[in-house]
Design an enzyme around this catalytic site. Sequence first.
Site, PDB file in Angstrom:
ATOM      1  CB  CYS A 338      -0.973  -0.038   1.174  1.00 34.09           C
ATOM      2  SG  CYS A 338      -2.253   1.236   1.137  1.00 34.09           S
ATOM      3  CB  VAL A 339       0.890   4.410   1.978  1.00 36.87           C
ATOM      4  CG1 VAL A 339       0.996   3.913   3.401  1.00 36.87           C
ATOM      5  CG2 VAL A 339       1.576   5.772   1.861  1.00 36.87           C
TER       6      VAL A 339
END
Length: 601
Positions: A338-339
Amino acid sequence: MESGTDDTNLPYLVKDPEVFAQNLARVIEEAGKAMAAYSEPREKGEIQSDLADTIAEIIKTLSRVGEYWLSDPQRTFEAQMRLWSGFMELWGASMRRMLGEASSPTIEPDPRDKRFQDPEWQKNQFFDFLKQAYLITSQWAETMVADAADLDEHTRHKADFYVKQIANALSPTNFILTNPELLRETLDSNGENLVRGMHMLAEDIKAGGGDLRLRQSDPTKFKVGENLATTPGKVIFQNDICQVLQYTPTTDEVLKRPLLIVPPWINKFYILDLNADKSFIRWAVGEGHTVFVISWVNPDQRLARKSFEHYMLEGVLEALKVVEQATGEKQVNAVGYCVGGTLLAVTLAYLAAKKDKRIASATFFTTQIDFTHAGDLKVFVDEEQIEAVERRMAERGYLEGRRMANAFNLLRSNDLIWPYVVNNYLKGREPFPFDLLYWNSDATRMPAANHSFYLRNCYLENNLSQKRMVVGGVTLDLSKSKVPIFNLAAREDHIAPAKSVFLGCTSFGGPVEYVMAGSGHIAGVVNPPSRNKYQYWTGGKPTGSFESWVGKAKETPGSWWPYWQQWVSGLAGEKVKARKPGGGKLKPIEDAPGSYVRMRD
């Protein structure tokens, strides 16, 4: 109000009116406690409500849709007729059913919609009418947004999102008098369910410090380090923003090249180490990897100025030094989720500019590089909304974890919000103990500088894919990074849509293996082979359109994990003797999972 199984009326009756009246008094008392828990921190100035700003944003957006339909009398008439024609058709069908004639439903819910599963929604004419009237109205509202011309793409996206959220909130399944299951339970228990529900509501508002902390799982059943995040290992390094964990090997030999995992800081790393059966980390250790994981701190106001650059320099790059100290290896296989994957991509571009080759391959789990098709999260991102978030963060130095968690929950509100509102506060039942949802509620704060950079440079301006992002004094160009890439998307991902992940493949300069897993942002990643669930698709180079790639892709049942293992071990398969945490050069600080991951929001 009456109900029947085949239109034979059976009354909904209070079992004991006296007990029911007593319980209603207790409900009012518990509701007062809930109101006090909500209002007290606001009266003390401990919470600055942003509800007015949110409502103003919704009204402003939906008024643009209304302006289009009301600005022309002919369009206004057309809009009214669309709605009334649906109601008239429903009324006619209801009359025919009342007279005993055969009658097909005017509209039916999506087969995936779990809200109307109680038999009374079909068998009882009153509840069936309510259901269909709701579906007609909500479908009409969504059509009004879709057909409103002259709206820019962002405004239309916001309006569609808000309309769906309002429709979800106003569903008859969310109210006692319009939900047959809730009505039966309330009358059968003489209102005991509401007493329990209001008590839980007061507890959850108090636990949230004046905001509702919606419980999605029984929090008493889980404890990090005891039945979550239990893979053996040691913390071998820590600084202000992270700890670095190295896990204890379970094989005599390991791959020479270590594995470094960069998880998101929006959530905690143990999503990859939920339990022994679902742990990617434990599985990777068993496959012969020397696994290192970054465990991000849960920041407070002291870390307000920690930016994306700090997370790269003091997080990823510092971890690379730690890996080399512990193993003697100068190169790693890196994984970003993800991030955390976005940060890993930023790091790849930075290292390419510096001609630094310490990351030999990179694997991305549901990671966006190009944010053109970033999905419903873009609803929350425009200049006005970012400025509002920045003002809130300036007050404390960070964004509260529950705000980001709430945004993620809104993406699937009919799965992650309203079922729990009904179950907890109207049925008065404790939610089922579910490790994934416990993790989901274990939110983390975000430093103001870091989060502002992320929102502006990624969601608002899409600078990384456009080669405009500047980090550490370097203008980043991912095409200069030639390392092999394994880019995993999830077909039903609402946070990093598969199409968005696919488009990001074009930013890399080296070979890219694009794989699409079944299910969503979490279940698509955390899918161990032993469970034999879902599937994954492979299809060669990620070129052309996403739809074309999917149409030609090969579907394989089960977990993608073995496919990844074959890919990563094929890059460098040499093995060495298994390594102990720290390698004799770094003294372990504490046992895994460490203290940083235990910090609660």
